[in-house]
Design a protein around this motif. Structure first.
Motif, PDB file in Angstrom:
ATOM      1  N   UNK A  18       9.143  -9.285   8.790  1.00  0.00           N
ATOM      2  CA  UNK A  18       9.364 -10.149   7.627  1.00  0.00           C
ATOM      3  C   UNK A  18      10.719  -9.885   6.987  1.00  0.00           C
ATOM      4  N   UNK A  19      11.171  -8.635   6.982  1.00  0.00           N
ATOM      5  CA  UNK A  19      12.467  -8.329   6.363  1.00  0.00           C
ATOM      6  C   UNK A  19      13.636  -8.732   7.242  1.00  0.00           C
ATOM      7  N   UNK A  20      13.455  -8.674   8.553  1.00  0.00           N
ATOM      8  CA  UNK A  20      14.491  -9.194   9.440  1.00  0.00           C
ATOM      9  C   UNK A  20      14.667 -10.692   9.206  1.00  0.00           C
ATOM     10  N   UNK A  21      13.555 -11.419   9.097  1.00  0.00           N
ATOM     11  CA  UNK A  21      13.634 -12.858   8.834  1.00  0.00           C
ATOM     12  C   UNK A  21      14.292 -13.141   7.490  1.00  0.00           C
ATOM     13  N   UNK A  29       1.151  -7.492  -1.119  1.00  0.00           N
ATOM     14  CA  UNK A  29       0.692  -6.115  -1.264  1.00  0.00           C
ATOM     15  C   UNK A  29       0.461  -5.495   0.101  1.00  0.00           C
ATOM     16  N   UNK A  30      -0.123  -6.250   1.019  1.00  0.00           N
ATOM     17  CA  UNK A  30      -0.383  -5.725   2.356  1.00  0.00           C
ATOM     18  C   UNK A  30       0.912  -5.476   3.119  1.00  0.00           C
ATOM     19  N   UNK A  31       1.934  -6.279   2.865  1.00  0.00           N
ATOM     20  CA  UNK A  31       3.230  -6.024   3.482  1.00  0.00           C
ATOM     21  C   UNK A  31       3.815  -4.724   2.957  1.00  0.00           C
ATOM     22  N   UNK A  32       3.816  -4.565   1.621  1.00  0.00           N
ATOM     23  CA  UNK A  32       4.396  -3.368   1.030  1.00  0.00           C
ATOM     24  C   UNK A  32       3.643  -2.118   1.456  1.00  0.00           C
ATOM     25  N   UNK A  33       2.364  -2.245   1.687  1.00  0.00           N
ATOM     26  CA  UNK A  33       1.566  -1.098   2.119  1.00  0.00           C
ATOM     27  C   UNK A  33       1.536  -0.959   3.636  1.00  0.00           C
ATOM     28  N   UNK A  34       2.344  -1.788   4.326  1.00  0.00           N
ATOM     29  CA  UNK A  34       2.497  -1.732   5.781  1.00  0.00           C
ATOM     30  C   UNK A  34       1.221  -2.112   6.530  1.00  0.00           C
ATOM     31  N   UNK A  35       0.327  -2.892   5.900  1.00  0.00           N
ATOM     32  CA  UNK A  35      -0.798  -3.455   6.642  1.00  0.00           C
ATOM     33  C   UNK A  35      -0.346  -4.681   7.427  1.00  0.00           C
ATOM     34  N   UNK A  36       0.725  -5.326   6.963  1.00  0.00           N
ATOM     35  CA  UNK A  36       1.418  -6.340   7.740  1.00  0.00           C
ATOM     36  C   UNK A  36       2.772  -5.740   8.073  1.00  0.00           C
ATOM     37  N   UNK A  37       3.239  -5.888   9.295  1.00  0.00           N
ATOM     38  CA  UNK A  37       4.485  -5.253   9.715  1.00  0.00           C
ATOM     39  C   UNK A  37       5.646  -5.726   8.838  1.00  0.00           C
ATOM     40  N   UNK A  38       6.209  -4.845   7.996  1.00  0.00           N
ATOM     41  CA  UNK A  38       7.284  -5.268   7.109  1.00  0.00           C
ATOM     42  C   UNK A  38       8.591  -5.499   7.841  1.00  0.00           C
ATOM     43  N   UNK A  39       8.732  -4.907   9.038  1.00  0.00           N
ATOM     44  CA  UNK A  39       9.993  -5.031   9.761  1.00  0.00           C
ATOM     45  C   UNK A  39      10.306  -6.480  10.081  1.00  0.00           C
ATOM     46  N   UNK A  51      19.075 -25.844  -0.950  1.00  0.00           N
ATOM     47  CA  UNK A  51      17.696 -26.137  -1.359  1.00  0.00           C
ATOM     48  C   UNK A  51      17.207 -25.201  -2.450  1.00  0.00           C
ATOM     49  N   UNK A  52      15.998 -25.488  -2.934  1.00  0.00           N
ATOM     50  CA  UNK A  52      15.359 -24.587  -3.886  1.00  0.00           C
ATOM     51  C   UNK A  52      14.729 -23.452  -3.086  1.00  0.00           C
ATOM     52  N   UNK A  53      13.412 -23.362  -3.030  1.00  0.00           N
ATOM     53  CA  UNK A  53      12.766 -22.368  -2.168  1.00  0.00           C
ATOM     54  C   UNK A  53      12.786 -22.882  -0.733  1.00  0.00           C
ATOM     55  N   UNK A  54      13.030 -21.998   0.211  1.00  0.00           N
ATOM     56  CA  UNK A  54      13.120 -22.389   1.607  1.00  0.00           C
ATOM     57  C   UNK A  54      11.752 -22.352   2.276  1.00  0.00           C
ATOM     58  N   UNK A  55      11.473 -23.391   3.028  1.00  0.00           N
ATOM     59  CA  UNK A  55      10.188 -23.468   3.722  1.00  0.00           C
ATOM     60  C   UNK A  55      10.155 -22.610   4.977  1.00  0.00           C
ATOM     61  N   UNK A  56      11.306 -22.111   5.407  1.00  0.00           N
ATOM     62  CA  UNK A  56      11.373 -21.333   6.647  1.00  0.00           C
ATOM     63  C   UNK A  56      10.797 -19.929   6.497  1.00  0.00           C
ATOM     64  N   UNK A  57      10.610 -19.458   5.259  1.00  0.00           N
ATOM     65  CA  UNK A  57      10.066 -18.122   5.018  1.00  0.00           C
ATOM     66  C   UNK A  57       8.671 -18.232   4.418  1.00  0.00           C
ATOM     67  N   UNK A  58       7.686 -17.638   5.080  1.00  0.00           N
ATOM     68  CA  UNK A  58       6.341 -17.606   4.517  1.00  0.00           C
ATOM     69  C   UNK A  58       6.165 -16.419   3.577  1.00  0.00           C
TER      70      UNK A  58
END
Length: 313
Positions: free
Chosen positions: A241-244, A229-239, A184-191
């Motif tokens: 999202x990166x595991x996914x 930006x909030x992910x990179x600044x750890x306002x959203x748990x980056x762990x 596929x092109x961009x995957x819909x499984x990753x937000x």
């Protein structure tokens, strides 16, 4: 050149006009395609005004008028595009006047399927600068030196941060090569991080050439409400999202027969390293012991240490 610039629009009423006008400054831009993704603000009305004002601007929504995320939204933009080349731009970012300088020369060669450049940082407010300067500084997002296209994919996988990064805002692709080689092109499984996963696969399937790497060709807009930006600044748990992200990369690598086994193994080690780094303490030590037994080489090589050295204790 006929370039289609694809802009996903979500919650960007303050920024989308600047993004569109930064793309329209180029004669090579055949069209600017806005895909409005059910924004909670007045972005749709702003987009409609831009369509009225500029004849090169086109506006679409998903058939159900719903919110689908950046990946499917970019896919719809690719589907609607009529140019020979595809470029992307986030609605809160903007192009600089040198954006397509390298492309105009490099795409004269038929073997060039894509060109990537460097991305700068723009803080939209003093508050954003105060909050996020420790994260981004004034650094370029760039690949650190010019590489042969065949080195781009393994360089990103094996060298990680030492290789550098290129951003989707600074990428231009031949549309026919993209359609033929990427499915596929961009995957819909990753937000989130769906662009990173896309760029990994793209650099494997297409010959991507370096453009301008030592100065910005586009600017990333940093503001308080930017999700990544909030992910990179750890306002959203980056762990999480990166595991996914790495699970998707690992699944793709396992199923892609043309990827060499040593690269598949390395990708799997990176995925497992993120899993271990972010596991609860009792489970973490069990996973480490299991991997010491089953894959001692990767422990010894330091692959795991890169990702969880600071989280073991």
């Amino acid at each position: 050149m006929k370039i289609s610039v694809i802009i996903p629009v979500y919650n960007a009423e303050k920024f989308v006009t600047q993004a569109v006008e930064s793309a329209l400054q180029f004669d090579e831009v055949h069209e600017v395609i806005l895909i409005e993704d059910q924004s909670p603000d007045n972005a749709l009305q702003i987009c409609e005004q831009l369509v009225e004002k500029y004849n090169r601007v086109k506006l679409y929504q998903h058939p159900d008028k719903g919110n689908h995320g950046a990946g499917p939204t970019r896919n719809l933009g690719i589907e609607k595009s009529t140019g020979d080349f595809i470029a992307f731009l986030d609605a809160d970012d903007y192009y600089l006047p040198n954006r397509f300088d390298a492309e105009k020369e490099l795409f004269k060669k038929s073997e060039v399927e894509g060109v990537y450049g460097a991305l700068g940082v723009h803080y939209y407010s003093e508050k954003a600068r105060e909050q996020y300067y420790p994260v981004f500084g004034d650094k370029l997002t760039t690949v650190y030196k010019k590489h042969n296209p065949k080195e781009v994919f393994p360089g990103q996988i094996f060298m990680l941060g030492a290789f550098g990064l290129f951003s989707i805002d600074a990428l231009t692709i031949r549309k026919d090569a993209l359609i033929q080689k990427m499915n596929p092109l961009f995957k819909s499984s990753l937000r989130l991080h769906q662009d990173t996963e896309f760029l990994f696969r793209l650099s494997f399937y297409l010959d991507l050439h370096p453009g301008i790497l030592d100065k910005a060709v586009a600017m990333r807009g940093v503001h308080e409400n930017n999700r990544i930006t909030m992910v990179d600044a750890k306002k959203i748990n980056p762990a999480t999202t990166r595991i996914l992200l790495w699970k998707e990369v690992d699944d793709w690598a396992k199923n892609e027969k043309t990827i060499p086994d040593h690269i598949k193994l390395h990708i799997n080690r990176i995925y497992r390293s993120f899993q271990i780094a972010n596991a609860p303490a009792p489970k973490k030590w069990g996973m480490i012991l299991k991997n010491l037994i089953s894959d001692y080489q990767s422990i010894r090589s330091g692959v795991y240490n890169i990702n969880f050295r600071n989280s073991l204790f």
